[in-house]
Design a protein around this motif. Structure first.
Motif, PDB file in Angstrom:
ATOM      1  N   GLU A   1     -32.915   0.876   4.517  1.00  0.00           N
ATOM      2  CA  GLU A   1     -31.376   1.121   5.005  1.00  0.00           C
ATOM      3  C   GLU A   1     -30.429   1.270   4.331  1.00  0.00           C
ATOM      4  N   GLN A   2     -30.254  -0.618   3.229  1.00  0.00           N
ATOM      5  CA  GLN A   2     -28.573  -0.097   2.699  1.00  0.00           C
ATOM      6  C   GLN A   2     -28.494   0.736   1.941  1.00  0.00           C
ATOM      7  N   SER A   3     -29.963   1.187   0.728  1.00  0.00           N
ATOM      8  CA  SER A   3     -29.824   2.323   0.058  1.00  0.00           C
ATOM      9  C   SER A   3     -28.885   3.187   0.864  1.00  0.00           C
ATOM     10  N   VAL A   4     -29.929   4.050   2.105  1.00  0.00           N
ATOM     11  CA  VAL A   4     -30.036   4.731   2.273  1.00  0.00           C
ATOM     12  C   VAL A   4     -27.711   5.218   2.668  1.00  0.00           C
ATOM     13  N   GLU A   5     -27.534   3.657   3.425  1.00  0.00           N
ATOM     14  CA  GLU A   5     -26.227   4.639   3.806  1.00  0.00           C
ATOM     15  C   GLU A   5     -25.408   3.926   2.469  1.00  0.00           C
ATOM     16  N   ALA A   6     -25.813   3.949   1.434  1.00  0.00           N
ATOM     17  CA  ALA A   6     -24.984   4.120   0.173  1.00  0.00           C
ATOM     18  C   ALA A   6     -24.660   5.263  -0.792  1.00  0.00           C
ATOM     19  N   MET A   7     -25.827   5.990  -0.451  1.00  0.00           N
ATOM     20  CA  MET A   7     -25.695   7.176  -0.968  1.00  0.00           C
ATOM     21  C   MET A   7     -24.969   7.753   0.187  1.00  0.00           C
ATOM     22  N   ARG A   8     -25.334   7.755   1.276  1.00  0.00           N
ATOM     23  CA  ARG A   8     -23.991   8.606   2.880  1.00  0.00           C
ATOM     24  C   ARG A   8     -23.052   8.595   2.252  1.00  0.00           C
ATOM     25  N   GLY A   9     -22.189   7.142   1.928  1.00  0.00           N
ATOM     26  CA  GLY A   9     -21.326   7.076   1.318  1.00  0.00           C
ATOM     27  C   GLY A   9     -20.549   8.004   0.187  1.00  0.00           C
ATOM     28  N   GLN A  10     -22.097   7.743  -1.207  1.00  0.00           N
ATOM     29  CA  GLN A  10     -21.546   8.313  -2.106  1.00  0.00           C
ATOM     30  C   GLN A  10     -21.748  10.249  -1.187  1.00  0.00           C
ATOM     31  N   LEU A  11     -22.268  10.927  -0.792  1.00  0.00           N
ATOM     32  CA  LEU A  11     -22.480  12.107   0.004  1.00  0.00           C
ATOM     33  C   LEU A  11     -20.847  12.633   0.260  1.00  0.00           C
ATOM     34  N   ASP A  12     -20.465  11.368   1.136  1.00  0.00           N
ATOM     35  CA  ASP A  12     -19.221  11.385   2.326  1.00  0.00           C
ATOM     36  C   ASP A  12     -17.902  11.638   0.596  1.00  0.00           C
ATOM     37  N   LYS A  13     -18.208  10.307  -0.195  1.00  0.00           N
ATOM     38  CA  LYS A  13     -16.917  11.160  -1.505  1.00  0.00           C
ATOM     39  C   LYS A  13     -16.952  12.402  -1.792  1.00  0.00           C
ATOM     40  N   LEU A  14     -18.267  12.649  -2.584  1.00  0.00           N
ATOM     41  CA  LEU A  14     -18.318  13.966  -3.016  1.00  0.00           C
ATOM     42  C   LEU A  14     -17.682  14.647  -2.394  1.00  0.00           C
ATOM     43  N   GLY A  15     -17.962  15.113  -0.558  1.00  0.00           N
ATOM     44  CA  GLY A  15     -17.444  15.998   0.294  1.00  0.00           C
ATOM     45  C   GLY A  15     -15.737  15.362  -0.365  1.00  0.00           C
ATOM     46  N   LYS A  16     -15.377  14.833  -0.231  1.00  0.00           N
ATOM     47  CA  LYS A  16     -13.813  14.242  -0.209  1.00  0.00           C
ATOM     48  C   LYS A  16     -13.343  15.210  -1.891  1.00  0.00           C
ATOM     49  N   ALA A  17     -13.608  15.043  -2.237  1.00  0.00           N
ATOM     50  CA  ALA A  17     -13.256  15.266  -4.064  1.00  0.00           C
ATOM     51  C   ALA A  17     -13.703  16.840  -4.074  1.00  0.00           C
ATOM     52  N   CYS A  18     -14.464  17.268  -3.186  1.00  0.00           N
ATOM     53  CA  CYS A  18     -14.300  19.018  -2.754  1.00  0.00           C
ATOM     54  C   CYS A  18     -13.470  19.307  -2.081  1.00  0.00           C
ATOM     55  N   ALA A  19     -13.541  19.303  -1.304  1.00  0.00           N
ATOM     56  CA  ALA A  19     -11.688  19.325  -0.242  1.00  0.00           C
ATOM     57  C   ALA A  19     -11.505  19.482  -0.900  1.00  0.00           C
TER      58      ALA A  19
ATOM     59  N   LYS B   1     -14.556  13.390  -8.806  1.00  0.00           N
ATOM     60  CA  LYS B   1     -13.841  14.619  -9.312  1.00  0.00           C
ATOM     61  C   LYS B   1     -14.421  15.981 -10.003  1.00  0.00           C
ATOM     62  N   LEU B   2     -15.085  15.181 -11.599  1.00  0.00           N
ATOM     63  CA  LEU B   2     -15.181  16.149 -12.205  1.00  0.00           C
ATOM     64  C   LEU B   2     -16.417  16.836 -12.088  1.00  0.00           C
ATOM     65  N   ALA B   3     -17.894  16.214 -11.507  1.00  0.00           N
ATOM     66  CA  ALA B   3     -18.713  16.962 -10.125  1.00  0.00           C
ATOM     67  C   ALA B   3     -18.161  18.171  -9.793  1.00  0.00           C
ATOM     68  N   ALA B   4     -16.661  17.769  -8.857  1.00  0.00           N
ATOM     69  CA  ALA B   4     -16.465  18.934  -7.881  1.00  0.00           C
ATOM     70  C   ALA B   4     -15.851  20.207  -8.951  1.00  0.00           C
ATOM     71  N   GLN B   5     -15.046  19.573  -9.820  1.00  0.00           N
ATOM     72  CA  GLN B   5     -14.511  21.258 -10.896  1.00  0.00           C
ATOM     73  C   GLN B   5     -15.425  21.133 -11.152  1.00  0.00           C
ATOM     74  N   TYR B   6     -16.346  20.423 -12.135  1.00  0.00           N
ATOM     75  CA  TYR B   6     -17.072  21.150 -13.459  1.00  0.00           C
ATOM     76  C   TYR B   6     -18.559  21.455 -12.786  1.00  0.00           C
ATOM     77  N   GLY B   7     -19.153  20.683 -11.590  1.00  0.00           N
ATOM     78  CA  GLY B   7     -20.602  20.854 -11.774  1.00  0.00           C
ATOM     79  C   GLY B   7     -21.219  21.468 -10.894  1.00  0.00           C
ATOM     80  N   GLN B   8     -21.971  22.387 -10.818  1.00  0.00           N
ATOM     81  CA  GLN B   8     -23.308  23.222 -10.212  1.00  0.00           C
ATOM     82  C   GLN B   8     -24.859  22.322  -9.585  1.00  0.00           C
ATOM     83  N   ALA B   9     -23.800  20.904  -9.650  1.00  0.00           N
ATOM     84  CA  ALA B   9     -25.340  19.620  -8.945  1.00  0.00           C
ATOM     85  C   ALA B   9     -24.277  18.537  -9.557  1.00  0.00           C
ATOM     86  N   TRP B  10     -24.653  17.838  -8.336  1.00  0.00           N
ATOM     87  CA  TRP B  10     -23.953  16.392  -8.114  1.00  0.00           C
ATOM     88  C   TRP B  10     -25.637  15.535  -8.301  1.00  0.00           C
TER      89      TRP B  10
END
Length: 299
Positions: free
Chosen positions: A204-222, A180-189
């Motif tokens: 492979e697990q690492s890639v999936e974990a980061m995919r999940g992080q990017l999805d959460k960032l997208g939701k916080a921005c939305a 939420k802070l990244a979405a509101q105040y960040g120019q980058a995450w």
């Protein structure tokens, strides 16, 4: 995709420290960051210099290279004094500073000032107050504020940053409040991946974990009607499961960077080699990656 580096503040300025920053600029890195710690893990009993003085010196020695922290935290910083340092750095560098900032963690920083180490919830609480106050301090001429953890009384920051409305924030986040802070105040995450699987997980697990992080960032921005494309997505390497070490060869880097570019990352950060440490690597390979890596990926 951009390629950046981290230069840890472990060398005396006149015994190789200055040369590292100059070489980073010559090699064409987008940004050279440094850790903002009082000491760090395996380097605790070795030389370690302050981030702000190191960046000030680097700003005076270089001309084009962007500079920044990965990352600053409230563990031993106060928003009022940090804002003054950042405005000065931004001026000295001619507007080339990025502030990487996060909640911090355990370790020497957490107790060096004599306090008990904060819990994860307390660290999140503090960052939740620290970051909005810092935003105000860097954009308003005079700030008065009284919060649960931080206060400012007519804190003046004239003339403000060279970069307008302020220098960019790259917010490190893996949890919902951080996103939420990244979405509101960040120019980058910023992320290093999922720390829970660093030692035992698979690539492979690492890639999936980061995919999940990017999805959460997208939701916080939305949630605040912000386009997630407005934020750069920065991956600090060195903390993902093997073979997630991109400095083994140029091919290893291209494979690693390509996978993470497809995920949505816009900047990859690699550590400048430090012999006899966890960041040991072949200097020639590092420099070849700097010169050829992104070009080969783009081609």
């Amino acid at each position: 995709m951009r390629l950046s580096t981290v230069i840890l503040p472990v060398r005396r300025w006149h015994e190789g420290g200055r040369d590292e920053w100059l070489r980073a600029e010559q090699l064409g890195f987008h940004t050279a960051y440094t850790y903002d710690h009082l000491s760090w893990r395996t380097f605790r009993d070795d030389p370690w210099y302050g981030a702000v003085p190191a960046l000030t010196a680097a700003a005076s020695a270089t001309e084009r290279l962007r500079l920044g922290t990965l990352v600053t935290s409230p563990n031993f910083r106060h928003p009022v004094t940090l804002a003054k340092d950042l405005i000065s750095l931004d001026d000295i560098s001619g507007g080339r500073i990025t502030l990487g900032i996060g909640a911090g963690g355990m370790g020497f920083d957490a107790t060096a000032l004599g306090q008990e180490a904060w819990t994860p919830r307390e660290r999140a609480d503090r960052l939740g107050e620290f970051l909005p106050l810092l935003d105000r301090l860097l954009t308003e001429e005079s700030v008065t504020y009284e919060g649960a953890y931080y206060s400012a009384v007519e804190a003046r920051n004239i003339p403000g940053c060279v970069q307008r409305p302020r220098l960019p924030f790259a917010v490190a986040a893996t949890g919902p409040r951080g996103f939420k802070l990244a979405a509101q105040y960040g120019q980058a995450w910023v992320t290093t991946g999922d720390p829970k699987i660093f030692e035992t997980g698979t690539p492979e697990q690492s890639v999936e974990a980061m995919r999940g992080q990017l999805d959460k960032l997208g939701k916080a921005c939305a949630d605040i009607a912000r386009d997630t494309a407005e934020l750069d997505k920065i991956l600090l390497t060195g903390f993902t499961p093997q073979p997630g070490r991109p400095l083994e060869s140029l091919d290893a880097f291209v494979d690693f960077a390509g996978t993470h570019f497809e995920l949505g990352f816009t900047e990859i950060v690699i550590h400048a080699p430090i012999p006899d440490s966890e960041f040991a690597a072949d200097q020639a390979v590092f420099e070849r990656i700097a010169v050829e890596g992104i070009a080969q990926l783009s081609g």
